[in-house]
Scaffold this motif. Sequence first.
Motif, PDB file in Angstrom:
ATOM      1  N   ALA A   1       0.844  -1.196  -0.053  1.00 15.84           N
ATOM      2  CA  ALA A   1       0.084   0.081  -0.018  1.00 15.84           C
ATOM      3  C   ALA A   1       0.850   1.363   0.016  1.00 15.84           C
ATOM      4  O   ALA A   1       0.733   2.237  -0.595  1.00 15.84           O
ATOM      5  CB  ALA A   1      -0.859  -0.193   1.326  1.00 15.84           C
ATOM      6  N   VAL A   2       1.860   1.306   0.679  1.00  9.99           N
ATOM      7  CA  VAL A   2       2.854   2.492   0.704  1.00  9.99           C
ATOM      8  C   VAL A   2       3.503   2.457  -0.660  1.00  9.99           C
ATOM      9  O   VAL A   2       3.694   3.661  -1.012  1.00  9.99           O
ATOM     10  CB  VAL A   2       3.994   2.125   2.011  1.00  9.99           C
ATOM     11  N   LYS A   3       4.034   1.452  -1.107  1.00 10.08           N
ATOM     12  CA  LYS A   3       4.615   1.909  -2.490  1.00 10.08           C
ATOM     13  C   LYS A   3       3.527   2.218  -3.316  1.00 10.08           C
ATOM     14  O   LYS A   3       3.987   3.042  -4.416  1.00 10.08           O
ATOM     15  CB  LYS A   3       5.259   0.399  -2.838  1.00 10.08           C
ATOM     16  N   ALA A   4       2.492   1.645  -3.493  1.00 17.53           N
ATOM     17  CA  ALA A   4       1.159   2.228  -4.385  1.00 17.53           C
ATOM     18  C   ALA A   4       1.052   3.633  -4.123  1.00 17.53           C
ATOM     19  O   ALA A   4       0.951   4.239  -5.277  1.00 17.53           O
ATOM     20  CB  ALA A   4       0.236   1.229  -4.270  1.00 17.53           C
ATOM     21  N   ASN A   5       0.862   3.897  -2.949  1.00 21.09           N
ATOM     22  CA  ASN A   5       0.689   5.508  -2.681  1.00 21.09           C
ATOM     23  C   ASN A   5       1.854   6.358  -3.139  1.00 21.09           C
ATOM     24  O   ASN A   5       1.488   7.192  -3.564  1.00 21.09           O
ATOM     25  CB  ASN A   5       0.566   5.784  -1.227  1.00 21.09           C
ATOM     26  N   TYR A   6       2.834   5.825  -2.865  1.00 15.16           N
ATOM     27  CA  TYR A   6       4.407   6.475  -3.296  1.00 15.16           C
ATOM     28  C   TYR A   6       4.154   6.801  -4.909  1.00 15.16           C
ATOM     29  O   TYR A   6       4.279   8.025  -5.487  1.00 15.16           O
ATOM     30  CB  TYR A   6       5.632   5.900  -2.920  1.00 15.16           C
ATOM     31  N   ARG A   7       3.952   5.743  -5.685  1.00 14.25           N
ATOM     32  CA  ARG A   7       4.002   6.040  -7.174  1.00 14.25           C
ATOM     33  C   ARG A   7       2.731   6.659  -7.496  1.00 14.25           C
ATOM     34  O   ARG A   7       2.906   7.518  -8.378  1.00 14.25           O
ATOM     35  CB  ARG A   7       3.707   4.511  -7.697  1.00 14.25           C
ATOM     36  N   ARG A   8       1.703   6.634  -6.850  1.00 14.17           N
ATOM     37  CA  ARG A   8       0.736   7.534  -7.177  1.00 14.17           C
ATOM     38  C   ARG A   8       0.916   8.885  -7.083  1.00 14.17           C
ATOM     39  O   ARG A   8       0.398   9.827  -7.764  1.00 14.17           O
ATOM     40  CB  ARG A   8      -0.708   7.154  -6.552  1.00 14.17           C
ATOM     41  N   LEU A   9       1.326   9.274  -5.724  1.00 19.55           N
ATOM     42  CA  LEU A   9       1.583  10.517  -5.297  1.00 19.55           C
ATOM     43  C   LEU A   9       2.509  11.396  -5.829  1.00 19.55           C
ATOM     44  O   LEU A   9       2.679  12.679  -6.353  1.00 19.55           O
ATOM     45  CB  LEU A   9       1.584  10.742  -3.976  1.00 19.55           C
ATOM     46  N   SER A  10       3.715  10.626  -6.468  1.00 18.95           N
ATOM     47  CA  SER A  10       4.797  11.071  -6.973  1.00 18.95           C
ATOM     48  C   SER A  10       4.420  11.541  -8.333  1.00 18.95           C
ATOM     49  O   SER A  10       4.661  12.468  -9.149  1.00 18.95           O
ATOM     50  CB  SER A  10       6.133  10.488  -6.875  1.00 18.95           C
ATOM     51  N   ALA A  11       3.591  10.455  -9.232  1.00 17.82           N
ATOM     52  CA  ALA A  11       3.025  10.829 -10.527  1.00 17.82           C
ATOM     53  C   ALA A  11       2.192  11.998 -10.293  1.00 17.82           C
ATOM     54  O   ALA A  11       2.240  12.937 -11.325  1.00 17.82           O
ATOM     55  CB  ALA A  11       2.329   9.657 -10.883  1.00 17.82           C
ATOM     56  N   ARG A  12       1.387  12.327  -9.499  1.00 19.78           N
ATOM     57  CA  ARG A  12       0.514  13.219  -9.321  1.00 19.78           C
ATOM     58  C   ARG A  12       1.262  14.766  -9.009  1.00 19.78           C
ATOM     59  O   ARG A  12       0.925  15.511  -9.449  1.00 19.78           O
ATOM     60  CB  ARG A  12      -0.377  13.037  -7.973  1.00 19.78           C
TER      61      ARG A  12
END
Length: 122
Positions: free
Chosen positions: A107-118
């Motif tokens: 979940a942390v890794k997915a959030n990191y990818r999503r938020l960094s792309a955002r």
Amino acid sequence: MARHRAGNLRNAAEVASNLMLAPMVMWMRMPLLASEANAGAGGMETMRAVSEKGMAMAQGMAAAQVSVAGAAMRFWPELLSGRTPSMLNGVAAEQALHAALKPAGKAVKANYRRLSARSKGA
């Protein structure tokens, strides 16, 4: 045995590296949460931040229970084959811990990818 141990170390390193992204995810998420708080109503990011914690915890608990149940089922075969059962030498506890932390790390890794792309798009 050495191959199995190397796999455990690789899994542990993957979970640890994913969980090390948590402070960065919090840092990237704070402006979104603050803007939603200023808007007056709970937004999508706030709901996601709250709900994913419960989901990761439930998935981690289930994974740990499955891991311990598997170790319990292997108890007698390990004992009768002359090996120390994993329930007694700490291997089962280590595997259960890794299984419990894996969903949170994902979940942390997915959030990191999503938020960094955002943040790149903003």
